[in-house]
Design an enzyme around this catalytic site. Sequence first.
Site, PDB file in Angstrom:
ATOM      1  CB  ALA A 294      14.530 -26.284  19.396  1.00  0.00           C
ATOM      2  CE1 TYR A 295       6.365 -27.480  17.621  1.00  0.00           C
ATOM      3  CE2 TYR A 295       6.675 -29.730  16.695  1.00  0.00           C
ATOM      4  CZ  TYR A 295       5.776 -28.754  17.180  1.00  0.00           C
ATOM      5  OH  TYR A 295       4.272 -29.325  17.149  1.00  0.00           O
ATOM      6  CB  SER A 296      12.136 -32.972  17.777  1.00  0.00           C
ATOM      7  OG  SER A 296      11.649 -32.907  16.396  1.00  0.00           O
TER       8      SER A 296
ATOM      9  CB  SER B 183      10.035 -28.401  22.970  1.00  0.00           C
ATOM     10  OG  SER B 183       9.381 -28.225  22.014  1.00  0.00           O
ATOM     11  CE  LYS B 184       4.827 -28.808  20.726  1.00  0.00           C
ATOM     12  NZ  LYS B 184       3.586 -28.278  21.506  1.00  0.00           N
TER      13      LYS B 184
END
Length: 249
Positions: free
Chosen positions: A155-157, A159-160
């Site tokens: 999710a972090y990857s 989103s960025k």
Amino acid sequence: MVSYDFTGQSAIVTGGARGIGLAVAKRLSDAGASVSLWDADAAKLAEVAGFFPEDRIHTATIDVTDDAAIDRAAAEVEREFGRIDVLVASAGITGPNTSTWEYPVSDWRRVIDINLTGVFLCDRAVVPYMRAKDRGRIINIASIAGKEGNPNAPAYSASKAGVIGLTKSLGKELAATPITVNCITPAAVKTDIFDQMTPEFIEFMLSKIPMGRFGLVEEIANLVAWLASEDASFSTGAVFDCSGGRATY
């Protein structure tokens, strides 16, 4: 350190109560800017407000997923300082460190909502004010994970990566104006966000950085200051790495 003069300008910094956001706000304030700190942590905002000149600081307790609250806060900054010259969209979370097939759907939605939709909402809110003054700088804080994809951080990857795409899109939309839109993709910078990560994941991130150390918040703030200045007038829709040699493209 290169000196810039932001006297008479105002800047909004999201996630401004700690970490990269706070360092950026201090850097801009030290150069003369009036600063509005947006953060979800009201107590921390009250604590750090004392670091800034009383006549050039504004704070707003903001959930960056709340579009109505963001619109109200942007209008309040305009009333307080008479203009919005700079937005630094720094608010974000990491989410859990686990494989994609085990990743909780609720956590996926929360990370995307804060890290990507939150940046979109803040960018969207300030553009009309910048267009009215025919000048502006939008700087979105993405991550090297958005270019490379970190395992066990889907999710972090994602989103960025979305922040990078949003930056390029908005930068092209505003390219015929004096408003620039850029993003920064740091490698790991040691801040309170590390408290959301496992020790194993922190060691993995360090192992990927050729310089063998984590970034400093001041190093990100220095890059932001340049992007916010007139010296960066021909850069828009661009991605600027600050990764200790980790970036490969």
